[in-house]
Design an enzyme around this catalytic site. Structure first.
Site, mmCIF file in Angstrom:
data_model
loop_
_atom_site.group_PDB
_atom_site.id
_atom_site.type_symbol
_atom_site.label_atom_id
_atom_site.label_comp_id
_atom_site.label_asym_id
_atom_site.label_seq_id
_atom_site.Cartn_x
_atom_site.Cartn_y
_atom_site.Cartn_z
ATOM 1 N N ASP A 68 44.474 24.269 16.414
ATOM 2 C CA ASP A 68 45.258 23.517 17.483
ATOM 3 C C ASP A 68 45.119 22.214 17.950
ATOM 4 O O ASP A 68 43.660 21.729 17.654
ATOM 5 C CB ASP A 68 45.790 24.621 18.693
ATOM 6 C CG ASP A 68 44.265 25.219 19.374
ATOM 7 O OD1 ASP A 68 43.233 24.631 18.854
ATOM 8 O OD2 ASP A 68 44.286 26.216 19.844
ATOM 9 N N ASN A 137 43.984 35.005 29.211
ATOM 10 C CA ASN A 137 45.064 35.541 29.049
ATOM 11 C C ASN A 137 45.591 36.210 27.642
ATOM 12 O O ASN A 137 46.629 36.761 27.468
ATOM 13 C CB ASN A 137 46.324 34.677 29.582
ATOM 14 C CG ASN A 137 46.538 33.459 28.418
ATOM 15 O OD1 ASN A 137 45.610 33.527 27.639
ATOM 16 N ND2 ASN A 137 47.523 32.439 28.881
ATOM 17 N N HIS A 139 45.307 34.778 24.744
ATOM 18 C CA HIS A 139 45.850 33.921 23.856
ATOM 19 C C HIS A 139 44.941 33.782 22.633
ATOM 20 O O HIS A 139 43.565 33.889 22.818
ATOM 21 C CB HIS A 139 46.444 32.540 24.515
ATOM 22 C CG HIS A 139 45.047 31.611 24.828
ATOM 23 N ND1 HIS A 139 45.548 30.769 25.752
ATOM 24 C CD2 HIS A 139 43.980 31.136 24.465
ATOM 25 C CE1 HIS A 139 44.373 30.148 25.875
ATOM 26 N NE2 HIS A 139 43.468 30.399 25.327
#
Ligand code: F6R
Length: 242
Positions: A68, A137, A139
């Site tokens: 990313d 969370n 991800h």
């Protein structure tokens, strides 16, 4: 199948993770490595640099694809993931810079950049080993909790909790980009092997949820339960609840 490897502390778990990558490159010198940024893999990258410096590891045939990149940042920005990878790994080993790939945060046309990245991964013949960190969370990459598992590379709005967690790398929270380009769950799940690294007691709950809870897009990493070859490497604190 999930294998869990426990290190005593961060240094130990980083060595274990580096050894998996070392083994992968030894077995297949022209491996396509999927790489991650964040705090957790830094120790593993340091260990890989040591192996390289001792003459035991050769990156000259390796190709890398990162998960990313923040949208809007270019590689000159020291907060960009391209900058992170150069600084923490690429500049210190003999990888061919032209064979290192990170989504282009400066490409304003999201559809175009995401398609380019998907095609790139496909043309490389897929990823042999994908390194992942785990967000608080759940991800992986920047696949945030949501209603669906997104397949291909896409542009995401970062979750408030992610912006907050990542603000530690910026002068202030207002400087954290709110969007990113990320490989999708399909790109990640197509990798031949997955190596996921976790450290610290702050990750203990999400490790339990992701690997032993229900498979749901609300916890994106939970899909890894369906992958045939996952190695979870953690220190004692991160693995303390499983
Ligand atoms: C990094 C990435 C993120 C991180 C995750 C964990 O390229 O895609 O998913 O792996 O946010 O970050 P750390 O290791 O800093 O806890």
């Amino acid at each position: 199948m999930l294998r869990i490897l426990k290190g005593n502390d961060y240094g130990d778990m980083s060595r274990i993770a580096a050894n998996v990558i070392f083994a992968q490159i030894t077995m297949k010198p022209d491996s396509v490595l999927g790489l991650a940024t964040g705090s957790t893999p830094i120790g593993a990258y340091e260990q890989l640099i040591k192996y390289y410096e001792k003459g035991n590891l050769d990156f000259s045939h390796v190709t890398s694809v990162n998960l990313d990149e923040y949208r809007g940042l270019d590689e000159a920005s020291d907060q960009s993931y391209r900058y992170f990878m150069n600084k923490h790994l690429f500049e210190h080993v003999n990888i061919n810079m032209e064979e290192t790939n990170v989504p282009d945060g400066k490409e304003p046309d999201a559809a175009k950049e995401c398609l380019r990245y998907d095609n790139l991964i496909e043309n490389l013949g897929g990823i042999d080993l994908q390194l992942l960190g785990l967000g608080n969370n759940g991800h992986i990459g920047f696949n945030e909790p949501g209603q669906v598992f997104e397949k291909g590379t896409h542009c995401v709005d970062l979750a408030e909790s992610t912006i907050e967690a990542n603000s530690r790398f910026f002068n202030s929270i207002d400087e954290v980009p709110t969007q990113a380009y990320t490989m999708g769950i399909g790109n990640i799940m197509s990798a031949g092997k997955i190596l996921i690294v976790v450290s610290g007691e702050g990750k203990a709950d999400i490790v339990k949820k992701a690997f032993f809870g229900p498979i749901t897009p609300q916890v994106p990493a939970s899909i890894l339960q369906l992958h045939k070859d996952v190695i979870l490497v953690g220190d004692e604190a991160a693995l303390s609840k499983i």
